[in-house]
Write an enzyme that holds these catalytic residues in place. Sequence first.
Site, PDB file in Angstrom:
ATOM      1  N   GLY A 149       2.410   4.690   3.756  1.00 14.11           N
ATOM      2  CA  GLY A 149       3.237   3.751   2.997  1.00 14.11           C
ATOM      3  C   GLY A 149       4.129   4.462   1.989  1.00 14.11           C
TER       4      GLY A 149
ATOM      5  CB  SER B  51      -4.666   1.177  14.509  1.00 12.74           C
ATOM      6  OG  SER B  51      -5.392   2.281  15.009  1.00 12.74           O
TER       7      SER B  51
ATOM      8  CE1 TYR C 274      -8.066   0.183  10.147  1.00 13.16           C
ATOM      9  CE2 TYR C 274      -8.506   1.271  12.252  1.00 13.16           C
ATOM     10  CZ  TYR C 274      -7.679   1.053  11.163  1.00 13.16           C
ATOM     11  OH  TYR C 274      -6.455   1.696  11.083  1.00 13.16           O
TER      12      TYR C 274
ATOM     13  N   GLY D  16       0.823  -1.212   0.000  1.00  9.28           N
ATOM     14  CA  GLY D  16       0.000   0.000   0.000  1.00  9.28           C
ATOM     15  C   GLY D  16       0.852   1.254   0.000  1.00  9.28           C
ATOM     16  CB  ALA D  17       4.317   1.829  -0.880  1.00  8.95           C
ATOM     17  CG  ASN D  18      -0.986   3.118  -4.055  1.00 13.04           C
ATOM     18  OD1 ASN D  18      -0.931   2.397  -3.070  1.00 13.04           O
ATOM     19  ND2 ASN D  18      -2.108   3.363  -4.702  1.00 13.04           N
TER      20      ASN D  18
END
Length: 297
Positions: free
Chosen positions: A33, A156, A181, A27-29
């Site tokens: 990230g 989290s 979540y 998820g580094a876009n």
Amino acid sequence: PQIRKMLSSGVCTSTVQLPGKVAVVTGANTGIGKETAKELAQRGARVYIACRDVQKGELVAREIQTMTGNQQVLVRKLDLADTKSIRAFAEGFLAEEKHLHILINNAGVMMCPYSKTADGFEMHIGVNHLGHFLLTHLLLEKLKESAPSRVVNVSSLAHHLGRIHFHNLQGEKFYSAGLAYCHSKLANILFTQELARRLKGSGVSAYSVHPGTVNSELVRHSSFMKWMWWLFSFFIKTPQQGAQTSLYCALTEGLEILSGNHFSDCHVAWVSAQARNETVARRLWDVSCDLLGIPMD
Ligand SMILES: NC(=O)c1ccc[n+]([C@@H]2O[C@H](COP(=O)([O-])OP(=O)(O)OC[C@H]3O[C@@H](n4cnc5c(N)ncnc54)[C@H](O)[C@@H]3O)[C@@H](O)[C@H]2O)c1
């Protein structure tokens, strides 16, 4: 700006450089990230941006290459909501790379309406926990061969509200997007602890982190959370500040003795009683293996 800086304490001060090192960031876009990937590239690592949308990933890779001067920023397709995609990513990575020194399991979804992954898992537990569980499992031998190496799982503070109800793991009896979540973020911590226990002596260490409350696209599914983020925007970290604890766990020398711990603001952080339950951690490991068709040892 000074107050804001103080409120968002916790800066990774490591001076470690990473030439010859290989890192994967899921998820580094976007968000945390992207900033994590940028800093790893800045320090000379070959960085894999593992994301769903390869086109968006390529734009980010170009941006990081331009900013850091490091051309070794690569984009590979990874959809954590589909075990076929996870297996294809791992297969490709293992075929092209000799080493993996840093795996940052960063991608995540929050408060999405009830939906299922391609394999029929509830989306939060499926992407946030099971997807990363499978990915780590598939890359584990490479991490061991590359030791010293590290796994960072982005969890989290919300884990405090999470519970692992094995009879309702997929929200089959009761579903709340907010709680789903929290449960998945608790699963990230339990996975980290069990992983660290199993990897003792292997040279691979594992850490879970709370990045802080960060201005990112994570709240995209909830108008209420978008409003809350806007209301408290002064107190919210930038993605760059949010990346600091992941970077701290990935880079800080001598942190291996704290493998299995949870970190926030670049310090060891207290976790809930549920997150310290070894029996639940072991059972979650076994149940995850079972759901993913991974042979249990
Ligand atoms: N933003 C916060 O305040 C906050 C607080 C605590 C924890 N976190 C955690 O930080 C991590 C990063 O979140 P962020 O705030 O940068 O949000 P973000 O939405 O900007 O980033 C999440 C990334 O995960 C990716 N993703 C989602 N589903 C995916 C899938 N099926 N396959 C592959 N990638 C997928 C998204 O495309 C995105 O790139 C998450 O794990 C989140 O739970 C964030």
